[in-house]
Scaffold this motif. Structure first.
Motif, mmCIF file in Angstrom:
data_model
loop_
_atom_site.group_PDB
_atom_site.id
_atom_site.type_symbol
_atom_site.label_atom_id
_atom_site.label_comp_id
_atom_site.label_asym_id
_atom_site.label_seq_id
_atom_site.Cartn_x
_atom_site.Cartn_y
_atom_site.Cartn_z
ATOM 1 N N TYR A 84 0.777 -1.491 0.183
ATOM 2 C CA TYR A 84 -0.245 -0.112 -0.215
ATOM 3 C C TYR A 84 0.962 1.569 0.099
ATOM 4 O O TYR A 84 0.076 2.229 0.219
ATOM 5 N N ALA A 85 1.729 1.127 -0.181
ATOM 6 C CA ALA A 85 2.939 2.829 -0.075
ATOM 7 C C ALA A 85 2.509 3.183 -1.233
ATOM 8 O O ALA A 85 2.880 4.646 -0.498
ATOM 9 N N PRO A 86 2.280 2.938 -3.037
ATOM 10 C CA PRO A 86 2.348 3.875 -3.442
ATOM 11 C C PRO A 86 0.838 4.728 -3.024
ATOM 12 O O PRO A 86 0.320 6.223 -4.009
ATOM 13 N N PRO A 174 9.314 -1.590 -7.847
ATOM 14 C CA PRO A 174 9.251 -2.416 -6.703
ATOM 15 C C PRO A 174 8.810 -1.245 -5.658
ATOM 16 O O PRO A 174 8.764 0.427 -5.595
ATOM 17 N N SER A 175 7.972 -1.537 -4.469
ATOM 18 C CA SER A 175 8.099 -0.769 -3.322
ATOM 19 C C SER A 175 8.950 -0.586 -2.413
ATOM 20 O O SER A 175 10.554 -1.379 -2.383
ATOM 21 N N GLY A 197 19.287 6.258 -1.937
ATOM 22 C CA GLY A 197 20.404 6.061 -2.632
ATOM 23 C C GLY A 197 20.016 4.670 -4.457
ATOM 24 O O GLY A 197 20.726 4.016 -4.943
ATOM 25 N N ASP A 198 19.277 3.562 -4.493
ATOM 26 C CA ASP A 198 18.362 2.825 -4.517
ATOM 27 C C ASP A 198 18.244 2.895 -5.748
ATOM 28 O O ASP A 198 17.667 4.065 -6.713
ATOM 29 N N ALA A 199 19.125 2.712 -7.266
ATOM 30 C CA ALA A 199 18.821 3.341 -8.163
ATOM 31 C C ALA A 199 17.777 2.612 -9.228
ATOM 32 O O ALA A 199 16.738 2.903 -10.134
ATOM 33 N N ASP A 200 16.697 1.796 -8.958
ATOM 34 C CA ASP A 200 15.308 1.414 -8.368
ATOM 35 C C ASP A 200 14.293 2.271 -8.309
ATOM 36 O O ASP A 200 13.218 2.338 -8.597
ATOM 37 N N LYS A 201 14.539 3.465 -7.322
ATOM 38 C CA LYS A 201 13.847 4.247 -6.900
ATOM 39 C C LYS A 201 12.249 3.489 -6.737
ATOM 40 O O LYS A 201 11.706 3.925 -6.624
ATOM 41 N N PRO A 202 12.633 3.373 -5.067
ATOM 42 C CA PRO A 202 11.864 2.355 -4.696
ATOM 43 C C PRO A 202 10.015 3.412 -4.321
ATOM 44 O O PRO A 202 8.789 2.777 -4.022
#
Length: 485
Positions: A84-86, A174-175, A197-202
């Motif tokens: 549910y984060a989004p 990704p979440s 810093g995550d390149a996948d931008k969660p």
């Protein structure tokens, strides 16, 4: 002696009056300045001194509050945080709030005067109203189906109820777990640095804050513009569409993924997603009518909020004819959020009408009393009802016998449109796999759900990346969850 005593008494009275005047000045005239002083922690301590209200899905809380026993007493907790984060965003003692936690912060924290039953008394006593709850429009089963379908791959899903605009699913992958940011200790700081810093931008909400080239799914808009403008009147009449098609004013030719697209009828071209037919169709319609139709669907709208802001989907209105050809097949500068493309599918299913999407069904006080509910949403006509009826027919055929057969659901009528969007320098990036669709149960009087799915990094060979193969099964799972819930 009496005179000295009287003078002393008067002087003491003056001192008392001065003290009272100064106290009144500080507590009344300068109260706002002191309340807003960064060194004043009373407001922060009061804010976290009671449990925060909850965000609800299907009537059940997906958030909570944990008593830490510390000075900032209550921390936010999340059930199924990544799922549910989004929607929820995070509520952090260190980094503030985002998404629904931010847009509805006044209700959830109790600082909004609207839910307060005794507003004037609270202001007089400076007491704090308990946080209220926010009930969302989400369908929990559809949300989970979308999340499981993406299975950690980069992408997003948005699902809408066409007749009302209620958002049924909003997933980004990704979440991340918002609970990792709730407190204010060193671990929270480390989590913040790691996530940023995550390149996948969660923490990026790809469903509403990321725009993509929509590729062939935009052909739904181009078809609507062509039918409304009368450029095409017969779905089965051959079009004047050479293949390959030379872009106007250039030596560049546009080709198709499959053979047999030359002069194909609109029905067959839509079924097999012929680029050459729709590129020329956009040029024949012209920039004025193409732009008007795109904007009627919601493109170029900077004001959409659900209630948090949505990135603007764009259709460039300053293009030349060659650029218009590419724009009409969802390339060049045409970009859309998954929510926007769900709105396109919903308009087809809803007789050409676009309902403004929304995420909050109602707000309640801590005791459960309703403060307000979502009313009828604004509506606009994106296309003529007759055009919507013909587009429903075309989209249905895509699923029954075209490129979208993976979205078929027994016991329901399903319409869809596949898309594979190129991006990157010289199209070097992995193509985006798209699918937009709607579904209506055989016993239903109207379509129950419209869905848009985009997958950024399909885990198959580049040549095998298609909207029908990668995105359509996810859309099918979401639509089935809505139809059976």
């Amino acid at each position: 002696m009496t005179r000295h005593i009287r003078h002393a008494a008067v002087f003491c009275a003056l001192l008392l009056v001065a003290l009272l005047v100064n106290a009144a000045r500080i507590q009344v005239l300068e109260a706002r300045a002191h309340d807003g002083n960064a060194a004043n922690r009373r407001a922060t301590i009061a804010r976290y001194g009671q449990p925060r209200g909850d965000i609800l899905v299907d009537g059940r809380p997906v958030t909570g509050s944990r008593d830490t026993g510390e000075q900032l007493r209550y921390e936010r907790t999340y059930a199924d945080g990544p799922l549910y984060a989004p929607v929820t965003g995070f509520a952090s003692q260190e980094y503030g709030t985002t998404l629904l936690e931010h847009a509805e912060d006044g209700v959830l924290s109790g600082t909004d005067p609207m839910p307060a039953p005794f507003r004037l008394w609270n202001e007089f006593t400076r007491s704090h109203t308990p946080g209220g709850d926010v009930e969302t429009t989400l369908n929990g089963a559809a949300q989970k189906a979308a999340y499981d379908g993406l299975d950690g791959r980069k992408g997003a899903v948005a699902a809408i109820e066409p007749s009302s605009g209620r958002i049924l699913a909003l997933v980004s992958s990704p979440s991340y777990d918002p609970a990792a940011l709730s407190g204010n200790d060193a671990e929270v700081a480390r989590s913040w640095d790691r996530l940023n810093g995550d390149a996948d931008k969660p923490m990026l909400n790809r469903a509403v804050r990321q725009t993509y080239p929509p590729g062939s799914t935009f052909k739904v808009v181009t078809t609507a513009a062509a039918l409304d403008a009368g450029v095409v009147t017969d779905l089965d009449e051959p079009t004047d569409s050479p293949a390959p098609y030379r872009l106007p004013g250039t030596t560049t030719t546009l080709t198709n993924e499959s053979d047999g697209c030359a002069d194909l009828s609109l029905r067959e071209a839509f079924k097999w997603s012929c680029n050459t037919v729709f590129a020329k169709l956009g040029v024949d319609v012209g920039i004025t009518d193409m732009a008007a139709t795109a904007q009627a669907f919601g493109f170029n709208d900077t004001a959409l909020r659900i209630p948090f802001s949505v990135a603007r989907s764009t259709f460039d209105t300053t293009v030349d004819r060659a650029q218009l050809a590419l724009s009409s097949i969802g390339q060049y500068n045409t970009r859309a959020t998954p929510l926007q493309m769900a709105m396109v599918a919903a308009a087809v299913a809803n007789g050409g009408q676009v309902r403004e999407p929304y995420l909050v069904e109602r707000r309640t006080r801590a005791g459960g009393a309703t403060v307000d509910m979502a009313g009828a949403r604004p509506v606009r006509q994106a296309m003529q009802p007759a055009t919507a009826a013909r587009l429903k027919e075309l989209m249905t055929q895509v699923v029954t016998e075209g490129t979208g057969t993976n979205a078929a659901i027994p016991g329901a009528t399903v319409g869809g449109k596949t898309g594979t969007a190129q991006h990157g320098l010289l199209n070097s990036g992995t193509p985006y796999a798209w699918f937009v669709s709607w579904a209506q149960g055989d016993d239903d009087l109207e379509a129950k759900v419209a869905v848009a799915v985009v997958v950024e990094d399909a885990s198959v060979a580049r040549g095998d990346i298609t909207g029908g193969g990668v995105a359509a099964p996810i859309a099918r799972a979401v639509m089935k969850a809505v139809l059976t819930s």
